[in-house]
Scaffold this active site. Sequence first.
Site, PDB file in Angstrom:
ATOM      1  N   ASP A 239       0.860  -1.186   0.000  1.00 19.74           N
ATOM      2  CA  ASP A 239       0.000   0.000   0.000  1.00 19.74           C
ATOM      3  C   ASP A 239       0.895   1.235   0.000  1.00 19.74           C
ATOM      4  O   ASP A 239       1.646   1.453   0.941  1.00 19.74           O
ATOM      5  CB  ASP A 239      -0.908  -0.009   1.242  1.00 19.74           C
ATOM      6  CG  ASP A 239      -1.881   1.159   1.285  1.00 19.74           C
ATOM      7  OD1 ASP A 239      -1.913   1.954   0.322  1.00 19.74           O
ATOM      8  OD2 ASP A 239      -2.613   1.277   2.284  1.00 19.74           O
ATOM      9  N   ASP A 245       4.223  11.169   2.905  1.00 15.38           N
ATOM     10  CA  ASP A 245       4.193  11.753   4.252  1.00 15.38           C
ATOM     11  C   ASP A 245       5.275  11.133   5.130  1.00 15.38           C
ATOM     12  O   ASP A 245       5.906  11.823   5.941  1.00 15.38           O
ATOM     13  CB  ASP A 245       2.820  11.547   4.888  1.00 15.38           C
ATOM     14  CG  ASP A 245       1.731  12.356   4.200  1.00 15.38           C
ATOM     15  OD1 ASP A 245       2.053  13.409   3.624  1.00 15.38           O
ATOM     16  OD2 ASP A 245       0.560  11.929   4.234  1.00 15.38           O
ATOM     17  N   ASN A 269      14.204   8.104   2.189  1.00 12.46           N
ATOM     18  CA  ASN A 269      13.841   7.195   1.111  1.00 12.46           C
ATOM     19  C   ASN A 269      13.618   5.785   1.649  1.00 12.46           C
ATOM     20  O   ASN A 269      12.673   5.083   1.258  1.00 12.46           O
ATOM     21  CB  ASN A 269      14.961   7.184   0.067  1.00 12.46           C
ATOM     22  CG  ASN A 269      14.445   7.056  -1.347  1.00 12.46           C
ATOM     23  OD1 ASN A 269      13.259   7.235  -1.602  1.00 12.46           O
ATOM     24  ND2 ASN A 269      15.324   6.759  -2.272  1.00 12.46           N
TER      25      ASN A 269
END
Length: 301
Positions: A239, A245, A269
């Site tokens: 997902d 965010d 990252n």
Amino acid sequence: MAGKKITVIGSINMDLVTNTNQIPKVGETLLGDSFHTIPGGKGANQAVAAVRLGADVTMIGAVGNDSFGHLLVGNLINQGINTKSIMKVEDTSTGIATIIVSNGDNSIIVVPGANHHITPEVIDKHEDKIKDSNILLLQLEIPLKSVIRAVELAKKYGVRTILNPAPIQKLPIELLNMVDYLTPNEHEQALLFTSVDGTDEVLEKLKEKCIVTKGSKGVMIFKNGEEIEIPSIRVEAVDTTGAGDTFNGALATALCDGLELEQACRFANIAGAISVTKLGAQTGMPTKKQLEEFLHIHKSF
């Protein structure tokens, strides 16, 4: 913790997610497959991402005096976020996002509700919180005038600012000049620069502030006029909601830790990559321990 004080000013929403095989036409009623209420809002999401990675986080925002508001503030308290600067607005609903998911696509209606009560006057009441921060993290789900006022106060006290320009809109050059870091995705970056009135020199300076998130293609930053590509981390995505965010909250935390920009982006990252391996925006956000365990297993990062 003294050097890791992050203040997040932004939205607090409840996401109302319905999964269905087909999106209804006008006047049509269909049966859905499932329904979930999930804490969200870009501001709240980024605050959760930062606190899970060890930052001292204060959230400035607003909710309605309703059941969603109580649940969302309780969730932030449980995460370890300072919620004393979240105000409850009477006679206004907590912000919600109604999300219909069908065959991998979604349709979303956002009702800002109490989020639009974060006025410049409210920002001024929290001047001391901004002054005591190491980094101020903002998005565009509250009134633009309030974002501008918050950045002005941060500038006044030498507090570094990160603006995640989402949802994208035309931004005044004065705001962009004051912000230390801009974190658009590829789509937002293109719209951001086409909407700016300025010379090539002005645009080049703005580009140096940009940290462009590119999903599975990684992150791009600019240094001395050159593009620096930071590759993505290969994971099995479950997902992708909230990955951006997560990146922003992690970036703020890494910069507070004293990492240089390129290393901070690599850290963020990795956090973003870990977040997409689980279902849900906030539920997928890694803790500091989980990120360290990931790094221990994948030593090449």
